[in-house]
Design an enzyme around this catalytic site. Structure first.
Site, mmCIF file in Angstrom:
data_model
loop_
_atom_site.group_PDB
_atom_site.id
_atom_site.type_symbol
_atom_site.label_atom_id
_atom_site.label_comp_id
_atom_site.label_asym_id
_atom_site.label_seq_id
_atom_site.Cartn_x
_atom_site.Cartn_y
_atom_site.Cartn_z
ATOM 1 N N ARG A 83 0.949 -1.107 -0.093
ATOM 2 C CA ARG A 83 -0.104 0.011 0.176
ATOM 3 C C ARG A 83 0.906 1.330 -0.004
ATOM 4 N NH1 ARG A 83 -5.441 1.842 2.797
ATOM 5 N NH2 ARG A 83 -5.583 3.846 1.874
ATOM 6 N N ARG A 94 -6.441 0.116 -4.223
ATOM 7 C CA ARG A 94 -5.196 -0.196 -3.070
ATOM 8 C C ARG A 94 -4.927 -1.654 -3.147
ATOM 9 N NH1 ARG A 94 -9.233 2.609 0.511
ATOM 10 N NH2 ARG A 94 -9.149 3.682 -1.114
ATOM 11 N N ASP A 97 -6.461 -2.502 2.402
ATOM 12 C CA ASP A 97 -6.845 -1.427 3.256
ATOM 13 C C ASP A 97 -7.393 -1.895 4.579
ATOM 14 O OD1 ASP A 97 -7.604 1.312 4.276
ATOM 15 O OD2 ASP A 97 -9.736 1.064 3.473
ATOM 16 N N ASP A 99 -9.274 -1.156 8.163
ATOM 17 C CA ASP A 99 -9.736 -0.257 9.072
ATOM 18 C C ASP A 99 -10.386 -0.693 10.220
ATOM 19 O OD1 ASP A 99 -9.651 2.046 7.170
ATOM 20 O OD2 ASP A 99 -11.390 1.353 6.127
#
Length: 168
Positions: A83, A94, A97, A99
Site C-alpha cells: 500500500r 489499493r 486497506d 480499517d
C-alpha cells in the site's frame, strides 16, 4: 484484552490473496489473536472513481494492543503488502486497506483515529460481513444494532458473496 472488528479490502492485484496475507500477518502479531473472519464479498467501489471492484471481509480479533498501537500495526501491514501513501484527497485503488471498525465499545475521536469508524453505518460492504459475525452488536454512538443499521441503508450497494449473489 479487547474484541476488535477490522475491515479488510483490496481492489488492486490479487485481491483475495492480499486479504488472506493481511489476515495471516495480523495473526502473527504477538498481541493479536484471530477469532474468526467473515466470508469474502465482492463490492462496487464506494465513493471513488475506479472500475476495479473490491473484495472485502471483516476479521474479529482479540488484542492487548491499544487502539493507537493497533492502528500502527495495521498501517505497517498495509505498507508491507504494497500500500502506497495517498497522493490526493480522493480514494485510490489499493492492494490492502485495513480499517478499525469497532474496538470493543470504545469511542475515540482523535485527528488520526475515529472509533467506531465514521462510515461503518453507511457501507454495505462493512455491514453485511458484520451481520455474519455480530448482528446484535450495538453501535456505541448510534445505539442501533448492526442489523438495524443495515436495514437503515438507503441505497445499499450490490454485495456479492465471492462468486455468489447475496440477497439483502
Amino acid at each position: 484484552m479487547a474484541i476488535v472488528y477490522l475491515s479488510l479490502g483490496s481492489n488492486k492485484g490479487d485481491r483475495i490473496g492480499y486479504i488472506q496475507q493481511a489476515t495471516s500477518l495480523l495473526g502473527l502479531a504477538d498481541e493479536i489473536s484471530i477469532i474468526r473472519t467473515s466470508a469474502f464479498y465482492e463490492t462496487e467501489p464506494w465513493n471513488m472513481n475506479s472500475k476495479t471492484w473490491f473484495v472485502n471481509a471483516v476479521v474479529e480479533v482479540k488484542t492487548s494492543l491499544s487502539p493507537e498501537a493497533l492502528l500502527e500495526e495495521c498501517q505497517r501491514i498495509e505498507h508491507q503488502l504494497g500500500r502506497t501513501p495517498k497522493t490526493s484527497t480522493e480514494y485510490e485503488d489499493r492492494t490492502i486497506d485495513i480499517d478499525i471498525l469497532f474496538y470493543g465499545k470504545e469511542i475515540i475521536n482523535e485527528e488520526n483515529l475515529t472509533i467506531p469508524h465514521k462510515f461503518v453505518h453507511l457501507r454495505a460492504f462493512t455491514l453485511v460481513p458484520l451481520l455474519e459475525l455480530i448482528p446484535d452488536f450495538e453501535h456505541p454512538v448510534l445505539h442501533k444494532t448492526i442489523a438495524e443499521l443495515h436495514n437503515d441503508l438507503e441505497n445499499p450497494e450490490m454485495v456479492f458473496l465471492y462468486g455468489t449473489r447475496v440477497e439483502m
